[in-house]
Motif scaffolding. Structure first.
Motif, PDB file in Angstrom:
ATOM      1  N   ASP A 198       2.215  -5.956 -13.390  1.00  0.00           N
ATOM      2  CA  ASP A 198       2.917  -4.837 -12.747  1.00  0.00           C
ATOM      3  C   ASP A 198       2.319  -4.465 -11.380  1.00  0.00           C
ATOM      4  N   ALA A 199       1.556  -5.374 -10.781  1.00  0.00           N
ATOM      5  CA  ALA A 199       0.979  -5.075  -9.457  1.00  0.00           C
ATOM      6  C   ALA A 199       1.965  -5.414  -8.340  1.00  0.00           C
ATOM      7  N   ILE A 200       1.873  -4.655  -7.272  1.00  0.00           N
ATOM      8  CA  ILE A 200       2.741  -4.890  -6.112  1.00  0.00           C
ATOM      9  C   ILE A 200       1.947  -5.717  -5.103  1.00  0.00           C
ATOM     10  N   GLU A 201       2.482  -6.871  -4.756  1.00  0.00           N
ATOM     11  CA  GLU A 201       1.745  -7.754  -3.847  1.00  0.00           C
ATOM     12  C   GLU A 201       2.008  -7.380  -2.393  1.00  0.00           C
ATOM     13  N   ILE A 202       0.928  -7.302  -1.623  1.00  0.00           N
ATOM     14  CA  ILE A 202       1.053  -7.017  -0.194  1.00  0.00           C
ATOM     15  C   ILE A 202       0.376  -8.162   0.562  1.00  0.00           C
ATOM     16  N   ASP A 203       1.140  -8.874   1.340  1.00  0.00           N
ATOM     17  CA  ASP A 203       0.564  -9.942   2.159  1.00  0.00           C
ATOM     18  C   ASP A 203       0.266  -9.342   3.534  1.00  0.00           C
ATOM     19  N   THR A 204      -1.029  -9.211   3.835  1.00  0.00           N
ATOM     20  CA  THR A 204      -1.428  -8.510   5.062  1.00  0.00           C
ATOM     21  C   THR A 204      -1.646  -9.467   6.239  1.00  0.00           C
ATOM     22  N   SER A 205      -1.313 -10.750   6.032  1.00  0.00           N
ATOM     23  CA  SER A 205      -1.611 -11.760   7.072  1.00  0.00           C
ATOM     24  C   SER A 205      -1.134 -11.349   8.461  1.00  0.00           C
ATOM     25  N   ASN A 206       0.091 -10.829   8.528  1.00  0.00           N
ATOM     26  CA  ASN A 206       0.642 -10.493   9.848  1.00  0.00           C
ATOM     27  C   ASN A 206       0.803  -8.997  10.044  1.00  0.00           C
ATOM     28  N   MET A 207      -0.057  -8.232   9.392  1.00  0.00           N
ATOM     29  CA  MET A 207       0.068  -6.770   9.495  1.00  0.00           C
ATOM     30  C   MET A 207      -1.215  -6.157  10.055  1.00  0.00           C
ATOM     31  N   THR A 208      -1.065  -5.032  10.771  1.00  0.00           N
ATOM     32  CA  THR A 208      -2.244  -4.299  11.225  1.00  0.00           C
ATOM     33  C   THR A 208      -2.700  -3.390  10.072  1.00  0.00           C
ATOM     34  N   ILE A 209      -3.914  -2.856  10.211  1.00  0.00           N
ATOM     35  CA  ILE A 209      -4.431  -1.940   9.177  1.00  0.00           C
ATOM     36  C   ILE A 209      -3.480  -0.747   9.023  1.00  0.00           C
ATOM     37  N   ASP A 210      -3.037  -0.189  10.154  1.00  0.00           N
ATOM     38  CA  ASP A 210      -2.146   0.972  10.102  1.00  0.00           C
ATOM     39  C   ASP A 210      -0.854   0.658   9.365  1.00  0.00           C
ATOM     40  N   GLU A 211      -0.328  -0.535   9.616  1.00  0.00           N
ATOM     41  CA  GLU A 211       0.930  -0.924   8.949  1.00  0.00           C
ATOM     42  C   GLU A 211       0.743  -1.048   7.438  1.00  0.00           C
ATOM     43  N   VAL A 212      -0.394  -1.634   7.049  1.00  0.00           N
ATOM     44  CA  VAL A 212      -0.655  -1.792   5.610  1.00  0.00           C
ATOM     45  C   VAL A 212      -0.789  -0.412   4.955  1.00  0.00           C
ATOM     46  N   VAL A 213      -1.558   0.470   5.617  1.00  0.00           N
ATOM     47  CA  VAL A 213      -1.776   1.811   5.064  1.00  0.00           C
ATOM     48  C   VAL A 213      -0.431   2.533   4.909  1.00  0.00           C
ATOM     49  N   GLU A 214       0.413   2.420   5.941  1.00  0.00           N
ATOM     50  CA  GLU A 214       1.705   3.112   5.901  1.00  0.00           C
ATOM     51  C   GLU A 214       2.572   2.586   4.748  1.00  0.00           C
ATOM     52  N   GLN A 215       2.606   1.263   4.633  1.00  0.00           N
ATOM     53  CA  GLN A 215       3.424   0.674   3.567  1.00  0.00           C
ATOM     54  C   GLN A 215       2.929   1.104   2.185  1.00  0.00           C
ATOM     55  N   MET A 216       1.612   1.114   2.019  1.00  0.00           N
ATOM     56  CA  MET A 216       1.066   1.476   0.707  1.00  0.00           C
ATOM     57  C   MET A 216       1.271   2.957   0.417  1.00  0.00           C
ATOM     58  N   LEU A 217       1.142   3.792   1.451  1.00  0.00           N
ATOM     59  CA  LEU A 217       1.361   5.233   1.243  1.00  0.00           C
ATOM     60  C   LEU A 217       2.801   5.495   0.813  1.00  0.00           C
ATOM     61  N   ASN A 218       3.735   4.773   1.417  1.00  0.00           N
ATOM     62  CA  ASN A 218       5.144   4.929   1.045  1.00  0.00           C
ATOM     63  C   ASN A 218       5.361   4.589  -0.424  1.00  0.00           C
ATOM     64  N   ILE A 219       4.699   3.522  -0.851  1.00  0.00           N
ATOM     65  CA  ILE A 219       4.838   3.104  -2.256  1.00  0.00           C
ATOM     66  C   ILE A 219       4.209   4.153  -3.176  1.00  0.00           C
ATOM     67  N   ILE A 220       3.006   4.626  -2.794  1.00  0.00           N
ATOM     68  CA  ILE A 220       2.294   5.607  -3.632  1.00  0.00           C
ATOM     69  C   ILE A 220       3.143   6.876  -3.802  1.00  0.00           C
ATOM     70  N   GLN A 221       3.783   7.304  -2.710  1.00  0.00           N
ATOM     71  CA  GLN A 221       4.619   8.518  -2.771  1.00  0.00           C
ATOM     72  C   GLN A 221       5.665   8.412  -3.872  1.00  0.00           C
ATOM     73  N   LYS A 222       6.218   7.218  -4.021  1.00  0.00           N
ATOM     74  CA  LYS A 222       7.278   7.014  -5.022  1.00  0.00           C
ATOM     75  C   LYS A 222       6.753   7.170  -6.451  1.00  0.00           C
ATOM     76  N   PHE A 223       5.459   6.941  -6.627  1.00  0.00           N
ATOM     77  CA  PHE A 223       4.883   7.027  -7.981  1.00  0.00           C
ATOM     78  C   PHE A 223       4.326   8.414  -8.286  1.00  0.00           C
ATOM     79  N   LYS A 224       4.279   9.271  -7.274  1.00  0.00           N
ATOM     80  CA  LYS A 224       3.645  10.583  -7.454  1.00  0.00           C
ATOM     81  C   LYS A 224       4.496  11.519  -8.299  1.00  0.00           C
TER      82      LYS A 224
END
Ligand code: C5P
Length: 217
Positions: free
Chosen positions: A191-217
């Motif tokens: 049940d893990a969500i895979e994030i491929d960070t190869s072509n992403m900046t740190i800020d982009e990864v953080v933003e994407q993960m925060l969006n996902i976390i919000q949905k689970f809150k």
């Protein structure tokens, strides 16, 4: 709420986990640092190659992670934050982490942290073993070359110059050891969500993960 982040070496897990912990006001737990501290203890005491001695010494090993950022790692009250990142520790940690009793010893302590509040924990077996019922599970990946380049830049800032090809090979070898061990190997939880960070900046990864976390809150 508890968040689990797993993935191979140098995928950016700790950088991202620290950022998320700061934003969400969660406690960050770096489980890799705990395996590294046990490895350092075995190296300092001259029995890195003996699993029996390592197992026997576990009750003399006390690890603590300070709450404030930047987090400090204490081994028997001594600050070993920098020492546990040495090449020698990196070269030996996967062996130490493959010992069943070492894993039991550390997983028990990691599970205690969950009882004391909201945590974001990173490692290799968090979503599968340490917090199987975590509210959100991430599995972070990136191309080995990208990971080696990031580690190369990180090391450069710390004044360490290492051959990029060697670094990449080391990362691949360590992953192989972590994936192929018998005891809770590096594995993506179902049940893990895979994030491929190869072509992403740190800020982009953080933003994407925060969006996902919000949905689970
Ligand atoms: O995260 P880091 O690269 O510092 O981890 C060092 C090593 O510790 C890994 O390569 C792995 O062998 C071990 N480890 C583990 N389980 C964890 C965290 C780290 O086996 N949960």
């Amino acid at each position: 709420m508890n968040i689990a982040i797993d993935g191979p070496a140098a995928a950016g897990k700790s950088t991202i986990a620290k950022r998320l912990a700061e934003i969400l006001e969660f406690r960050y737990i770096d489980t890799g640092a705990m395996y590294r501290a046990v490895t350092l203890y075995a190296l300092n005491n001259g029995f890195i190659k003996s699993s029996d001695s390592i197992i026997q010494s576990l009750d003399q090993i006390h690890i603590s992670l300070t709450k404030e950022q930047p987090q400090r790692v204490l081994l028997n009250e001594v600050d070993v934050t920098d020492e546990i990142r040495s090449q020698q520790v990196t070269d030996n940690v996967s062996y130490v982490a493959s010992i069943k009793q070492v894993r039991r010893f550390l997983v028990e302590q990691q599970q205690q942290f969950i009882k004391n509040g909201e945590v974001i924990m990173d490692g290799r077996d968090i979503g599968t073993t340490v917090i199987p019922n975590a509210d959100v599970k991430f599995y972070m990946i990136a191309h080995p070359r990208t990971r080696a380049l990031r580690r190369f830049e990180e090391n450069k800032l710390r004044g360490i110059h290492q051959d990029i090809n060697l670094l990449e090979q080391e990362i691949i070898d360590r992953d192989q050891k972590d994936i192929s061990r018998k005891e809770s190997p590096l594995q993506k939880a179902n049940d893990a969500i895979e994030i491929d960070t190869s072509n992403m900046t740190i800020d982009e990864v953080v933003e994407q993960m925060l969006n996902i976390i919000q949905k689970f809150k």
